[in-house]
Structure formats: C-alpha cells, structure tokens
Scaffold this motif. Sequence first.
Motif, PDB file in Angstrom:
ATOM      1  N   UNK A   7       9.883   4.935   5.373  1.00  0.00           N
ATOM      2  CA  UNK A   7      10.994   5.891   5.175  1.00  0.00           C
ATOM      3  C   UNK A   7      11.519   6.397   6.518  1.00  0.00           C
ATOM      4  N   UNK A  59       5.350  -2.602  -5.544  1.00  0.00           N
ATOM      5  CA  UNK A  59       3.908  -2.305  -5.530  1.00  0.00           C
ATOM      6  C   UNK A  59       3.377  -2.181  -6.955  1.00  0.00           C
ATOM      7  N   UNK A 101       0.848  -1.188   0.000  1.00  0.00           N
ATOM      8  CA  UNK A 101       0.000   0.000   0.000  1.00  0.00           C
ATOM      9  C   UNK A 101       0.889   1.246   0.000  1.00  0.00           C
ATOM     10  N   UNK A 102       0.828   2.074  -1.030  1.00  0.00           N
ATOM     11  CA  UNK A 102       1.707   3.257  -1.085  1.00  0.00           C
ATOM     12  C   UNK A 102       1.561   4.187   0.111  1.00  0.00           C
ATOM     13  N   UNK A 103       0.417   4.141   0.775  1.00  0.00           N
ATOM     14  CA  UNK A 103       0.226   5.019   1.927  1.00  0.00           C
ATOM     15  C   UNK A 103       1.104   4.619   3.115  1.00  0.00           C
ATOM     16  N   UNK A 104       1.693   3.432   3.058  1.00  0.00           N
ATOM     17  CA  UNK A 104       2.560   2.985   4.155  1.00  0.00           C
ATOM     18  C   UNK A 104       4.017   3.398   3.948  1.00  0.00           C
ATOM     19  N   UNK A 105       4.343   3.897   2.771  1.00  0.00           N
ATOM     20  CA  UNK A 105       5.752   4.147   2.451  1.00  0.00           C
ATOM     21  C   UNK A 105       6.380   5.220   3.331  1.00  0.00           C
ATOM     22  N   UNK A 106       5.600   6.223   3.692  1.00  0.00           N
ATOM     23  CA  UNK A 106       6.165   7.304   4.522  1.00  0.00           C
ATOM     24  C   UNK A 106       6.622   6.768   5.872  1.00  0.00           C
ATOM     25  N   UNK A 107       5.858   5.831   6.434  1.00  0.00           N
ATOM     26  CA  UNK A 107       6.234   5.236   7.716  1.00  0.00           C
ATOM     27  C   UNK A 107       7.534   4.448   7.582  1.00  0.00           C
ATOM     28  N   UNK A 129       8.338   0.910  -4.195  1.00  0.00           N
ATOM     29  CA  UNK A 129       7.386   1.409  -5.197  1.00  0.00           C
ATOM     30  C   UNK A 129       7.340   0.482  -6.406  1.00  0.00           C
ATOM     31  N   UNK A 162      -0.197  -2.685  -8.403  1.00  0.00           N
ATOM     32  CA  UNK A 162      -0.889  -1.660  -7.595  1.00  0.00           C
ATOM     33  C   UNK A 162      -1.983  -2.236  -6.697  1.00  0.00           C
ATOM     34  N   UNK A 190       9.708  11.428  -4.619  1.00  0.00           N
ATOM     35  CA  UNK A 190      10.248  10.198  -5.194  1.00  0.00           C
ATOM     36  C   UNK A 190      10.104  10.242  -6.716  1.00  0.00           C
ATOM     37  N   UNK A 191      10.364   9.117  -7.379  1.00  0.00           N
ATOM     38  CA  UNK A 191      10.326   9.144  -8.847  1.00  0.00           C
ATOM     39  C   UNK A 191       8.914   9.378  -9.375  1.00  0.00           C
ATOM     40  N   UNK A 192       7.894   9.060  -8.563  1.00  0.00           N
ATOM     41  CA  UNK A 192       6.518   9.372  -8.981  1.00  0.00           C
ATOM     42  C   UNK A 192       6.331  10.888  -9.054  1.00  0.00           C
ATOM     43  N   UNK A 248      12.802   3.354  -1.033  1.00  0.00           N
ATOM     44  CA  UNK A 248      11.433   3.771  -1.380  1.00  0.00           C
ATOM     45  C   UNK A 248      11.129   3.423  -2.843  1.00  0.00           C
ATOM     46  N   UNK A 249      12.099   3.658  -3.712  1.00  0.00           N
ATOM     47  CA  UNK A 249      11.902   3.324  -5.125  1.00  0.00           C
ATOM     48  C   UNK A 249      11.762   1.819  -5.317  1.00  0.00           C
ATOM     49  N   UNK A 271       5.039  11.568  -2.911  1.00  0.00           N
ATOM     50  CA  UNK A 271       5.487  10.205  -3.194  1.00  0.00           C
ATOM     51  C   UNK A 271       4.441   9.482  -4.024  1.00  0.00           C
ATOM     52  N   UNK A 272       4.582   8.173  -4.113  1.00  0.00           N
ATOM     53  CA  UNK A 272       3.686   7.393  -4.973  1.00  0.00           C
ATOM     54  C   UNK A 272       2.221   7.586  -4.583  1.00  0.00           C
ATOM     55  N   UNK A 273       1.979   7.720  -3.275  1.00  0.00           N
ATOM     56  CA  UNK A 273       0.588   7.860  -2.817  1.00  0.00           C
ATOM     57  C   UNK A 273       0.019   9.248  -3.123  1.00  0.00           C
ATOM     58  N   UNK A 274       0.882  10.242  -3.134  1.00  0.00           N
ATOM     59  CA  UNK A 274       0.393  11.622  -3.252  1.00  0.00           C
ATOM     60  C   UNK A 274       0.562  12.220  -4.646  1.00  0.00           C
ATOM     61  N   UNK A 318       0.488   5.722   8.373  1.00  0.00           N
ATOM     62  CA  UNK A 318      -0.142   6.129   7.123  1.00  0.00           C
ATOM     63  C   UNK A 318       0.162   7.603   6.861  1.00  0.00           C
ATOM     64  N   UNK A 319       0.409   7.952   5.634  1.00  0.00           N
ATOM     65  CA  UNK A 319       0.662   9.355   5.362  1.00  0.00           C
ATOM     66  C   UNK A 319      -0.652  10.100   5.106  1.00  0.00           C
ATOM     67  N   UNK A 328      10.588  15.841   0.470  1.00  0.00           N
ATOM     68  CA  UNK A 328      10.860  14.550  -0.165  1.00  0.00           C
ATOM     69  C   UNK A 328      10.012  14.388  -1.421  1.00  0.00           C
TER      70      UNK A 328
END
Lengths: 158, 113
Positions: free
Chosen positions: A22, A54, A14-20, A51, A60, B58-60, A47-48, B25-28, B1-2, B56
């Motif tokens: 990081x 995912x 889940x991309x929303x978990x990536x910030x945690x 990503x 996705x 990312x590549x997104x 992170x990449x 990032x990918x989510x945003x 969660x962001x 920050x």
Amino acid sequence: MEREPEISIRIFSDPHLLATVRGAIDGLAKCVGFHDKSRALLTLAIDEALTNVIRHGYGNQTQGMIWLHLWRSADPRGLRIIIEDLGKTTDPSKIKGRELEDVRPGGLGVHIIKETMNESVWEQRPSGGMRLTLAKWLNAEELAASYPAPSNPEQSNS
Amino acid sequence: MNTPLVIKSSMVEQTTVLAPQSDIDMARAPSMRDAIKSALESKPSKLVIDLSLVDYVDSSGIATLVETLKWTREAKVGLALAGLRPRVKTLLDITKLTALFTTRPTVEEACKV
C-alpha cells in the motif's frame, strides 16, 4: 502493454505484506498527481484485489506468488496496474460484486474495485492463474492541478 | 511487514470502548474480531469503537464491523463508531453502510448515544 512498468513487485500471498505494498502504491499515485481521496480509493482497490488473490486464489496459503506491475499512463493520465498470480482460476464472468442491499460480512472487494477504478478486467492467464488489469485516471481537478505530463512517458525512466 | 493490531479497551460506566491503535486490514481484522467478541461476552450496555487512530480499513475490517452490528443487535447492545477519519468514512460511503452505523466525532459523544 510492452514498455517496462514503473514499479514491479513480486510478493508472497501473505496478508502481512499488504501494508508495505500500500505504501508503494500510494507513493507512485502521489507522483502521478492523484489527490488524497483518489489515492485512498486506488490503494484500497489494489489492496482488495490482492486480498482476493490471497483468499480465493491461494486459499489463504502464504507461499503463493503474486506479481504487481504499475505503469504511469499519459493519455488519459493516470495509472495502469496488472496483478497476476498462479492460484486457482475463476471464470471471469462469475466475478461480480454482491448487492449492497444484502448487508452481510464479506463479498465487498469486487464491488469496491469496480466502484473505484475506471477499468477492471479479470482474465485467466494462458499459463495458469489469473490476471487483473486495472486503470484509474486523474479527475478534472487533479489534471488541472498536476504538473504537465511527460512528453513521452512510454520512454520516460523518471 | 505490518505490526500486530493493538486494541486498547476501557470502560466508561456501562459502555465498553475499544480503540484499535492502527489500520485494520486482512492481517489485523481477526484480532479486532476477537477483541469485539471478547468485549461482548462481558455484556456491556453499549459498545463504542474508537476509530480515531485508524487511517485505513479494508473490506476485511468492514466485514468485522458488519459482524459487530449483527452481534450487538442480537445481544441488544448499543453500538456506536467514534472518530472516523476521512478514508474510513469514504469506505463506509462507497459500500453504502454509513446509514447503518451510529457515528459520532468523539468517544464522549458516542458514549452519550
């Protein structure tokens, strides 16, 4: 790699978990002695990698499993990271960053990983999914500024 | 969660200024992409993206900026990035994209480009 990692995280894709994630990586990297710019690059590379799992491994879908393991290493000093998933497999020989002269959105993740890490190895797991092994070492300035390495970090629990 | 990406939008004469309030990032990145596309629909003479609160990307996020470059060139709208923080600048450098973008330290300077 036989000893237990300093940090192991299992996350959903889940991309929303990536910030945690990081935040956790940045914290450990600071303990190891990476300076701000190196930490930024290290965090970005992991992170990449996540990503890519995912997006390409799980298409996705947010319920795939990703395992992230981080070890401090003593010689050379730095961090080793393994990222594993159970997603779609890819021929490792076909994982390449695109040419940067070809300016277009996307395809930058692999380039960023290879550019910022000292080691990056993709392989297919025998039981399915992919494994990415990464390593980043302290540079000379960071080594000089850091505290002495643990005498035997392989047995260190700190 | 962001948290969701909040993007402040303002007009300085004929220039639209978009200011994302957190990391991209990918989510945003999809929210950023939508905001940029929406801003370009109003046909400003220039678009300034204020990245001073973005620590920050990312590549997104980078992909979104490259898309924005393409869209603004097609629409003949000026584009400038303002207030790049060191981590964001580093990413543009390692992806060799720095030279493609007009960057200025502040929104005020970016609006004058």
